[in-house]
Design a protein around this motif. Sequence first.
Motif, PDB file in Angstrom:
ATOM      1  N   LEU A   1      -0.985   8.227   4.854  1.00 18.24           N
ATOM      2  CA  LEU A   1      -0.869   7.965   3.423  1.00 18.24           C
ATOM      3  C   LEU A   1      -0.371   6.553   3.155  1.00 18.24           C
ATOM      4  O   LEU A   1      -0.751   5.927   2.162  1.00 18.24           O
ATOM      5  CB  LEU A   1       0.080   8.978   2.783  1.00 18.24           C
ATOM      6  N   ALA A   2       0.480   6.037   4.039  1.00 16.24           N
ATOM      7  CA  ALA A   2       1.089   4.722   3.817  1.00 16.24           C
ATOM      8  C   ALA A   2       0.054   3.612   3.766  1.00 16.24           C
ATOM      9  O   ALA A   2       0.188   2.660   2.991  1.00 16.24           O
ATOM     10  CB  ALA A   2       2.122   4.438   4.904  1.00 16.24           C
ATOM     11  N   VAL A   3      -0.974   3.704   4.586  1.00 14.20           N
ATOM     12  CA  VAL A   3      -1.929   2.598   4.694  1.00 14.20           C
ATOM     13  C   VAL A   3      -3.250   2.880   3.994  1.00 14.20           C
ATOM     14  O   VAL A   3      -4.147   2.031   3.979  1.00 14.20           O
ATOM     15  CB  VAL A   3      -2.203   2.269   6.184  1.00 14.20           C
ATOM     16  N   LEU A   4      -3.377   4.070   3.407  1.00 19.52           N
ATOM     17  CA  LEU A   4      -4.669   4.503   2.867  1.00 19.52           C
ATOM     18  C   LEU A   4      -5.248   3.535   1.840  1.00 19.52           C
ATOM     19  O   LEU A   4      -6.437   3.192   1.887  1.00 19.52           O
ATOM     20  CB  LEU A   4      -4.517   5.890   2.240  1.00 19.52           C
TER      21      LEU A   4
ATOM     22  N   SER B   1       0.833  -1.200   0.000  1.00 13.52           N
ATOM     23  CA  SER B   1       0.000   0.000   0.000  1.00 13.52           C
ATOM     24  C   SER B   1       0.867   1.248   0.000  1.00 13.52           C
ATOM     25  O   SER B   1       0.629   2.190  -0.758  1.00 13.52           O
ATOM     26  CB  SER B   1      -0.917   0.001   1.224  1.00 13.52           C
ATOM     27  N   ALA B   2       1.896   1.255   0.854  1.00 12.42           N
ATOM     28  CA  ALA B   2       2.776   2.412   0.962  1.00 12.42           C
ATOM     29  C   ALA B   2       3.531   2.662  -0.333  1.00 12.42           C
ATOM     30  O   ALA B   2       3.644   3.800  -0.798  1.00 12.42           O
ATOM     31  CB  ALA B   2       3.761   2.212   2.112  1.00 12.42           C
ATOM     32  N   VAL B   3       4.043   1.587  -0.941  1.00 11.04           N
ATOM     33  CA  VAL B   3       4.815   1.750  -2.172  1.00 11.04           C
ATOM     34  C   VAL B   3       3.923   2.222  -3.316  1.00 11.04           C
ATOM     35  O   VAL B   3       4.286   3.124  -4.075  1.00 11.04           O
ATOM     36  CB  VAL B   3       5.523   0.431  -2.554  1.00 11.04           C
ATOM     37  N   SER B   4       2.732   1.615  -3.438  1.00 14.40           N
ATOM     38  CA  SER B   4       1.843   1.994  -4.544  1.00 14.40           C
ATOM     39  C   SER B   4       1.354   3.427  -4.385  1.00 14.40           C
ATOM     40  O   SER B   4       1.348   4.197  -5.346  1.00 14.40           O
ATOM     41  CB  SER B   4       0.660   1.026  -4.631  1.00 14.40           C
ATOM     42  N   TYR B   5       0.942   3.786  -3.181  1.00 21.56           N
ATOM     43  CA  TYR B   5       0.530   5.174  -2.963  1.00 21.56           C
ATOM     44  C   TYR B   5       1.728   6.105  -3.058  1.00 21.56           C
ATOM     45  O   TYR B   5       1.604   7.252  -3.495  1.00 21.56           O
ATOM     46  CB  TYR B   5      -0.140   5.327  -1.593  1.00 21.56           C
TER      47      TYR B   5
END
Length: 428
Positions: free
Chosen positions: A349-352, A157-161
């Motif tokens: 933002l990391a887990v959104l 999630s963190a990498v994609s966001y």
Amino acid sequence: MSTTTAAADTPVRSARRELAAATVGGVVELFDWTLYGVLAPYFAAQIFPGGDPLTKLLAAYLGFAVGFLARPLGSAVMGRLADTHGRRFVMTLSVMTIAIGSLLIGIAPTYATAGATGAVLIVIVRFAMGLSVSGELASSAAFVTETAPRSRRFLYSAVSYGGGMLGQLLSFAVLAVLLAGFGKEGLENGAWRYGFLFGAVLGLAALWIRRSVDEPEEFVRTRASGARPKVLPLLRANLRKLLAVFFMTVGSTMSLYFGTLYLPQFAAKAGVVSAAAASSLIMVAITVQFVAMVVFGKLSDRLSPLTLTRVGLGYLVVATVPLMSLLLSGALPFLLVACLYVIGVAPALAVLNVVGGLLFPVHIRAIAIGLSTSLAVAAFGGTFPLVAEAMTGSGHPDWVGWYAAAGAVISLVASLFIRRQDLRHGES
């Protein structure tokens, strides 16, 4: 390599390929999206009507806000398409749309040559890009939720966001290159167009990468089951979660657009740093934010993502006003303030992506994520530069920090209405 090892490696390679496909869309979308904001001070005078520079700049920022106003509609339309026709389908469509939009802005006629035609074209394009971005964010969030390995969901999630952060970083890098190559006067005389043309090329690269991935198995299984529940009853049944995500997004989006988009101009107007230096230094802060997001994402796979999010929001509540006061007074340098601020934005933002995905069933996952986040972003994120510019222009720059802190308070309170067991909805 043995057959057993190869079979074990295949899901890992597939997951990484799917992560790359989700991330590259964020890079392209947020590059083009942010580039408009960072280049607006340079092309506003050429494109938009008005009697003075401030009026033209405010008109340009209104064009920025129009894109956000389109996002709720885009979430309804594109989110529904993603829930019926597929995540990959919408992810491809959204990247194609924003790449074409970037091209059209890059070739828009000036006010001197075609009157208001260029301004009208840009507003229309920004509306279409708003539809595109909302579809991208919602479909990629659902895509990552359904394809990420369970033990690394929040890291993915963190990498994609974080792809959006890389897109923002790239937009500031392009601005720095253009300033170095053409100078402020050259940018204002038309060199700003090169940034948007570069964005169109990036879109083609994203399309090439995304063509190699398939629809998520969870989505395919759900669609193959034949169940077609009605959307509105499902949305009403999940109203508490929809409202919680909406209000959680309020502070996150305000802080994001303040810390990574408007802060350089805010500091330059206060006279504490030059515009060129601020645009270069903010790239360091965005890099710090991306690294912090990855760290918090990895921690969230072991700890509670909701707890870490609340810690970050609580930090923003208490730290925003002091940090901005210290910046305006010259007591702390711009780079330190920027880094300290964006680190607080990173946990939410990391887990959104995955928190939103796990809250809702597959049948409405994309549209639910899209509607709840895009409405908040439209109302509070897209309008942040406009509101902040009006506050600064009226002689009250100190109000900007209070405004951002108030948004963080709203998100912190909203996070308390999401329970840990809510995240088990998406467990497979």
